[in-house]
Structures are given as structure tokens and as C-alpha cells.
Design a protein around this motif. Structure first.
Motif, PDB file in Angstrom:
ATOM      1  N   MET A 174      25.875 -24.075  -8.520  1.00 48.02           N
ATOM      2  CA  MET A 174      25.688 -22.844  -9.429  1.00 48.02           C
ATOM      3  C   MET A 174      24.210 -22.904  -9.891  1.00 48.02           C
ATOM      4  N   THR A 175      23.562 -21.660  -9.884  1.00 47.07           N
ATOM      5  CA  THR A 175      22.344 -21.347 -10.202  1.00 47.07           C
ATOM      6  C   THR A 175      22.261 -20.263 -11.230  1.00 47.07           C
ATOM      7  N   ALA A 176      21.321 -20.294 -12.131  1.00 47.77           N
ATOM      8  CA  ALA A 176      21.380 -19.173 -13.066  1.00 47.77           C
ATOM      9  C   ALA A 176      20.750 -17.719 -12.115  1.00 47.77           C
ATOM     10  N   GLY A 177      21.686 -16.856 -12.767  1.00 49.03           N
ATOM     11  CA  GLY A 177      21.196 -15.365 -12.082  1.00 49.03           C
ATOM     12  C   GLY A 177      20.009 -14.800 -12.669  1.00 49.03           C
ATOM     13  N   PRO A 178      19.468 -13.882 -12.173  1.00 51.19           N
ATOM     14  CA  PRO A 178      18.376 -13.136 -12.622  1.00 51.19           C
ATOM     15  C   PRO A 178      18.450 -12.933 -14.060  1.00 51.19           C
ATOM     16  N   GLY A 179      17.409 -13.334 -14.730  1.00 47.68           N
ATOM     17  CA  GLY A 179      17.515 -13.035 -16.323  1.00 47.68           C
ATOM     18  C   GLY A 179      18.297 -13.858 -17.044  1.00 47.68           C
ATOM     19  N   ALA A 180      18.944 -14.789 -16.247  1.00 47.79           N
ATOM     20  CA  ALA A 180      19.992 -15.553 -17.212  1.00 47.79           C
ATOM     21  C   ALA A 180      19.133 -16.738 -17.819  1.00 47.79           C
ATOM     22  N   ALA A 181      19.693 -17.104 -19.145  1.00 51.73           N
ATOM     23  CA  ALA A 181      18.927 -18.230 -19.827  1.00 51.73           C
ATOM     24  C   ALA A 181      19.043 -19.513 -18.998  1.00 51.73           C
ATOM     25  N   PRO A 182      18.134 -20.200 -19.124  1.00 50.06           N
ATOM     26  CA  PRO A 182      18.089 -21.616 -18.256  1.00 50.06           C
ATOM     27  C   PRO A 182      19.045 -22.406 -19.154  1.00 50.06           C
ATOM     28  N   VAL A 183      19.700 -23.515 -18.432  1.00 47.04           N
ATOM     29  CA  VAL A 183      20.470 -24.530 -19.189  1.00 47.04           C
ATOM     30  C   VAL A 183      19.484 -25.624 -19.796  1.00 47.04           C
ATOM     31  N   ARG A 184      19.665 -25.522 -21.056  1.00 46.53           N
ATOM     32  CA  ARG A 184      18.640 -26.444 -21.787  1.00 46.53           C
ATOM     33  C   ARG A 184      19.291 -28.072 -21.777  1.00 46.53           C
ATOM     34  N   VAL A 185      18.506 -28.943 -21.411  1.00 47.24           N
ATOM     35  CA  VAL A 185      18.943 -30.249 -21.078  1.00 47.24           C
ATOM     36  C   VAL A 185      17.941 -31.237 -21.995  1.00 47.24           C
ATOM     37  N   LEU A 186      18.891 -32.298 -22.723  1.00 48.90           N
ATOM     38  CA  LEU A 186      18.090 -33.314 -23.318  1.00 48.90           C
ATOM     39  C   LEU A 186      18.520 -34.746 -22.414  1.00 48.90           C
ATOM     40  N   VAL A 187      17.644 -35.177 -21.971  1.00 44.82           N
ATOM     41  CA  VAL A 187      17.821 -36.483 -21.256  1.00 44.82           C
ATOM     42  C   VAL A 187      17.791 -37.843 -22.243  1.00 44.82           C
ATOM     43  N   VAL A 188      18.857 -38.643 -22.084  1.00 44.39           N
ATOM     44  CA  VAL A 188      18.999 -39.814 -22.983  1.00 44.39           C
ATOM     45  C   VAL A 188      19.101 -41.331 -21.970  1.00 44.39           C
ATOM     46  N   ASP A 189      18.116 -42.117 -21.928  1.00 38.44           N
ATOM     47  CA  ASP A 189      18.119 -43.123 -21.243  1.00 38.44           C
ATOM     48  C   ASP A 189      16.999 -44.237 -21.615  1.00 38.44           C
ATOM     49  N   ASP A 190      17.533 -45.594 -21.979  1.00 34.94           N
ATOM     50  CA  ASP A 190      16.611 -46.298 -22.607  1.00 34.94           C
ATOM     51  C   ASP A 190      15.620 -47.014 -21.540  1.00 34.94           C
ATOM     52  N   HIS A 191      15.604 -46.901 -20.118  1.00 31.30           N
ATOM     53  CA  HIS A 191      14.734 -47.198 -19.033  1.00 31.30           C
ATOM     54  C   HIS A 191      13.504 -45.848 -19.050  1.00 31.30           C
ATOM     55  N   PRO A 192      12.433 -46.149 -19.340  1.00 28.68           N
ATOM     56  CA  PRO A 192      11.278 -45.135 -19.264  1.00 28.68           C
ATOM     57  C   PRO A 192      11.138 -44.557 -18.014  1.00 28.68           C
ATOM     58  N   ILE A 193      11.353 -45.592 -16.617  1.00 23.08           N
ATOM     59  CA  ILE A 193      11.092 -44.873 -15.251  1.00 23.08           C
ATOM     60  C   ILE A 193      12.393 -43.951 -15.119  1.00 23.08           C
TER      61      ILE A 193
END
Length: 219
Positions: free
Chosen positions: A1-20
Motif C-alpha cells: 500500500m502506498t499513499a495516493g496522489p495528494g495523500a498525507a505521508p505516514v509520519r513515523v518515529l523510529v525508536v532503537d538504542d543502537h545508533p547504526i
């Protein structure tokens, strides 16, 4: 599933303790169509603060982190920010870890060994109100539901919703019957699906009958 034309992007926060690992996930998401990374955190406490500040749609959450574990952060986020959904991404797949995350309100559970396409599909599915389970995690949940472990623990409200699904009611009718919103019904169903290791209403009812969560129909 991808955002359609004009659709707002999915806003994501990434949480992980390993920097790499964290940087790799940010790079993966940044390259994807219809996805916007709004922040990255190194532990659960930082994640809770960033969710409050930036209101992501999805939190991609590691579990075991010093300075604030993912299960506690998931419980806090889902309680305080019902519009934000949590997708666990971890190396751990014990029953304790899986069930802890599900009980805390996670909408999905993927393993870090998953290919990038599976992670992206999981983010988009969870953003759309669906569930995302790695095949191995789903198999463990199904095994428990079929008697390979303790019975899945549904809340009283979740059992109520599932009982009405078994009667054939759709989400609008369930919402009216229980005096709750349709969005709340969808949230309950998403958690039910994760706890039972299924991805649709029919399988949820079947699994609940198999493991005694719902009474067998008479006659």
C-alpha cells in the motif's frame, strides 16, 4: 500500500538504542514513497516525549533498551496518544516479549531479520489500522491460541466486540450497540487480531471458538 496522489505521508518515529540500526531504519523509511520520518529516539522515555511533541502516526519501537524499555513506552503512548499506533521491531520473539507488547497495545510485531519491504509494508498496514505480524510471531500466537500455551487474554470489552462480530454485526452496528465510536471498534479489533495471531474477522471468531474465548454455538 502506498499513499495516493495528494495523500498525507505516514509520519513515523523510529525508536532503537543502537545508533547504526536506528540510522539504517531512518534511511530505509526516508527512501520510501508516502513515508516521512519525524524523529528518532534512543530509548523509551525519549520516545514518549517525542510522540507528545511530534504526533507521529506510527512508532517503530524496539523492545529492550536501557533507559526505558519498549513495552512500558508502548503502554504509555497508546494510553496517552490513541491516534499513534505502535509497531514493534525487535530481535526478541519469546512468548513473554510478544504478549507483553500486545498487552501494552502494540498493533504489530516484526523481527529485525525481516526484509525492508516487509518492514515498510508493516508500517503502512499499521498506519491504516491493520495489523502486522511476522510469520514466526503469528505462528507462536496461533500455537498458544490452539492450546500450545495459556489462553490469549482479551479484555472484557474485546470479548464483547468479538462476540458481536460472531453475531454478524459490522463496525457501525457494534459501535451503536456499545455506545462507542467506530474508530474505537477498529482499535479493539486490531488488538484482538494481534492477540489471536489472525488478520481478519472470520479467523478471529474461529480462533476464539477453538480456544474457548467465545462459547460454542448451541445446536
Amino acid at each position: 500500500m502506498t499513499a495516493g496522489p495528494g495523500a498525507a505521508p505516514v509520519r513515523v518515529l523510529v525508536v532503537d538504542d543502537h545508533p547504526i540500526v536506528r540510522e539504517g531504519l531512518v534511511a530505509l523509511l526516508d527512501r520510501a514513497d508516502g513515508v516521512e520520518v519525524v524523529g528518532a529516539a534512543g530509548d523509551g522515555r525519549e520516545a514518549v516525549a517525542l510522540v507528545a511533541a511530534r504526533s507521529p502516526d506510527v512508532v517503530l519501537m524496539d523492545l529492550r533498551m536501557p533507559g526505558g524499555d519498549g513495552v512500558a513506552a508502548t503502554a504509555r503512548i497508546t494510553a496517552d496518544h490513541p491516534g499513534t499506533r505502535v509497531l514493534v521491531l525487535t530481535t526478541w520473539e519469546s512468548d513473554h516479549d510478544i504478549l507483553g507488547a500486545v498487552e501494552a497495545g502494540a498493533r504489530g510485531y516484526l523481527l529485525k531479520a525481516a526484509p525492508g519491504e516487509e518492514i515498510l509494508a508493516g508500517v503502512r498496514a499499521v498506519a491504516a489500522g491493520e495489523t502486522a505480524l511476522s510469520p514466526r510471531v503469528a505462528a507462536r500466537l496461533v500455537s498458544r491460541a490452539r492450546g500450545g500455551g495459556s489462553r490469549p487474554r482479551l479484555s472484557a470489552r474485546e470479548r464483547e466486540v468479538l462476540g458481536l462480530v460472531a453475531e454478524g454485526l459490522g463496525n457501525p452496528d457494534i459501535a451503536r450497540r456499545l455506545f462507542i465510536g467506530e474508530a474505537t471498534v477498529k482499535t479493539h479489533l486490531a488488538r484482538i487480531f494481534v492477540k489471536l495471531g489472525v488478520d481478519d474477522r472470520t479467523r478471529a471468531v474461529t480462533r476464539a471458538l477453538e480456544c474457548g474465548i467465545l462459547p460454542q454455538p448451541s445446536g
